[in-house]
Design an enzyme around this catalytic site. Structure first.
Site, PDB file in Angstrom:
ATOM      1  N   ASN A 161       0.832  -1.204   0.000  1.00 16.33           N
ATOM      2  CA  ASN A 161       0.000   0.000   0.000  1.00 16.33           C
ATOM      3  C   ASN A 161       0.867   1.256   0.000  1.00 16.33           C
ATOM      4  OD1 ASN A 161      -2.174  -1.674   0.105  1.00 16.33           O
ATOM      5  ND2 ASN A 161      -2.919  -1.021   2.103  1.00 16.33           N
ATOM      6  N   ALA A 181      -2.000  12.062   8.384  1.00 15.24           N
ATOM      7  CA  ALA A 181      -1.687  10.862   9.168  1.00 15.24           C
ATOM      8  C   ALA A 181      -1.445   9.721   8.207  1.00 15.24           C
ATOM      9  CB  ALA A 181      -2.876  10.493  10.069  1.00 15.24           C
ATOM     10  N   SER A 196      -3.187   6.911   7.405  1.00 16.65           N
ATOM     11  CA  SER A 196      -4.593   6.622   7.694  1.00 16.65           C
ATOM     12  C   SER A 196      -4.941   5.164   7.431  1.00 16.65           C
ATOM     13  CB  SER A 196      -5.490   7.527   6.828  1.00 16.65           C
ATOM     14  OG  SER A 196      -5.270   7.244   5.455  1.00 16.65           O
ATOM     15  N   TYR A 221      -2.201   1.683  14.293  1.00 12.22           N
ATOM     16  CA  TYR A 221      -2.906   2.902  13.896  1.00 12.22           C
ATOM     17  C   TYR A 221      -3.847   3.359  15.015  1.00 12.22           C
ATOM     18  CZ  TYR A 221      -6.537   5.698  11.617  1.00 12.22           C
ATOM     19  OH  TYR A 221      -7.439   6.677  11.319  1.00 12.22           O
ATOM     20  N   ASN A 243     -16.752   5.382   9.983  1.00 13.10           N
ATOM     21  CA  ASN A 243     -16.407   5.083   8.579  1.00 13.10           C
ATOM     22  C   ASN A 243     -16.934   6.171   7.648  1.00 13.10           C
ATOM     23  OD1 ASN A 243     -16.104   2.434   9.963  1.00 13.10           O
ATOM     24  ND2 ASN A 243     -15.596   1.784   7.888  1.00 13.10           N
ATOM     25  N   VAL A 244     -16.044   7.080   7.286  1.00  5.12           N
ATOM     26  CA  VAL A 244     -16.455   8.205   6.445  1.00  5.12           C
ATOM     27  C   VAL A 244     -16.395   7.783   4.970  1.00  5.12           C
ATOM     28  CG1 VAL A 244     -16.126  10.666   5.991  1.00  5.12           C
ATOM     29  CG2 VAL A 244     -15.308   9.695   8.160  1.00  5.12           C
ATOM     30  N   LYS A 250      -7.627   7.006  -2.306  1.00  9.05           N
ATOM     31  CA  LYS A 250      -7.186   6.155  -1.197  1.00  9.05           C
ATOM     32  C   LYS A 250      -7.119   4.691  -1.646  1.00  9.05           C
ATOM     33  CE  LYS A 250      -8.680   6.960   3.012  1.00  9.05           C
ATOM     34  NZ  LYS A 250      -9.619   7.171   4.137  1.00  9.05           N
TER      35      LYS A 250
END
Ligand SMILES: NC(=O)c1ccc[n+]([C@@H]2O[C@H](COP(=O)([O-])OP(=O)(O)OC[C@H]3O[C@@H](n4cnc5c(N)ncnc54)[C@H](O)[C@@H]3O)[C@@H](O)[C@H]2O)c1
Length: 333
Positions: free
Chosen positions: A54, A98, A100, A159, A189-190, A198
């Site tokens: 990632n 961050a 994320s 995290y 959870n946005v 992302k």
């Protein structure tokens, strides 16, 4: 939203402003407060990847096309980069930058990026007497039962731990500086526009949406009708951020709808909106540390921030569909 605060003529720092939530916030100010001075600070995406393949940072220039404020490419881990911020006097700092990705297990890099930099940003907030609103996370709760409530945490990955430590730092800072504003927001959870870059850490709403548009059967973990999350639309997340600028008191607050929905619901709503009837395919969940049920307790968020989530999962997905269609098949690199 909260029009009580006039952000015009205010100087606003958004760290992580090339990312999902940060870029939406940048456009929120541009649209509603055209005379605000917004500075985006983000490391942007490089080719660097973690051992799981990632990307190390997920900010993308395409999230900021049309943004007319200032943009600084900088790393919050780098003191020289942060020194570029000394040229400003900030009224508000929205700290979103961050790592994320919840599936990164390199503890050193997560702690350095998410925690150490927070001390530096709080020092800037203190010097400028700026309001600090920073991103915490529902990952601080680990697999504690719903409703997840501030004050009872049990992070289960690096995290989540990093955000938990940020919250402890904020509580201490608040005690030592009672006249300054610091608010931590535990996003659940946005989902919504500007999360596409992302990639595989974007919400399942866009990932399943694109599977369906590919003509594929949406794939979910086995038992997904029993895996629940508190999914919150970006507009409601922004509402919480803006209202945090004027809290009744400092603190850490949950940002969710207070309602949990299943991943199966997402697949079903998407199929209804996209006019497909592909069914669902299931595969085994490979994760041990998987949250099975989240549902934010938002009583203190309502009382202290005046936060009132407005968008149901059905409404959020419906609003998001044109963007899911527009991005389908577009280059993600
Ligand atoms: N989206 C969600 O559902 C969610 C849930 C809980 C918490 N959060 C938190 O909210 C914040 C924003 O999340 P997001 O979804 O917009 O994520 P995101 O990854 O899209 O945004 C984070 C941004 O920070 C930047 N960044 C990363 N490392 C950096 C560094 N060292 N220096 C400078 N910039 C760096 C990235 O380039 C990216 O633009 C994050 O702190 C995240 O942990 C998000």
């Amino acid at each position: 939203m909260n029009k009580n605060i006039n952000f015009n003529n205010k100087t606003i720092l958004i760290t992580g402003g090339a990312g999902f939530i940060g870029s939406n916030l940048a456009f929120y100010f541009q649209k509603n407060f055209p005379n605000s001075k917004v500075i985006v600070f983000d490391s942007f995406r490089s080719e660097a990847v973690f051992t799981n393949g990632n990307l190390q940072s997920l900010g993308h220039y395409k999230n900021l096309i049309g943004f007319t404020g200032e943009v600084i490419c900088g790393n919050i881990n780098n003191k020289f980069d942060l020194a570029l911020l000394n040229d400003y006097k900030f009224d508000y700092i929205f700290h979103q930058a961050a790592i994320s990705d919840t599936r990164i297990y390199d503890q050193e890099i997560i702690m350095k990026t998410n925690v150490n930099s927070f001390y530096d940003l709080l020092a800037i907030a203190k010097k400028d007497r700026a309001v600090m609103v920073y991103a915490s996370s529902a990952a601080t709760y680990g697999s504690l039962p719903s409703p997840q409530t501030v004050g009872k945490e049990s992070p289960e990955n690096p995290y989540g731990f990093s955000k938990y430590i940020m919250d402890q730092i904020a509580i201490r800072y608040s005690k030592e500086n009672p006249d300054l504003t610091v608010v931590g927001l535990r996003f659940f959870n946005v989902y919504g526009p500007r999360e596409y870059y992302k990639a595989n850490t974007a919400s399942m709403v866009i990932q399943l949406g694109h599977q369906i548009l590919d003509g594929k059967i949406p794939r979910l973990f086995k038992g997904s009708d029993q895996i629940f999350r508190d999914f919150i639309y970006i507009d409601d997340a922004l509402q919480a951020i803006i209202k945090s600028c004027n809290p009744k008191q400092n603190g850490i607050f949950n940002v969710g709808t207070g309602i949990s929905r299943s991943f199966q619901d997402i697949a079903d709503i998407l199929q209804k909106e996209l006019g497909t009837d592909l069914g669902t395919e299931y595969f085994p969940n490979p994760y041990d540390d998987y949250q099975m049920h989240t549902q934010a307790n938002i009583i203190t968020s309502k009382n202290n921030l005046g936060f009132e989530p407005k968008v149901s999962l059905e409404q959020g997905i419906k609003s998001y569909i044109p963007e899911i269609l527009r991005l389908h098949g577009t280059d993600i690199s």
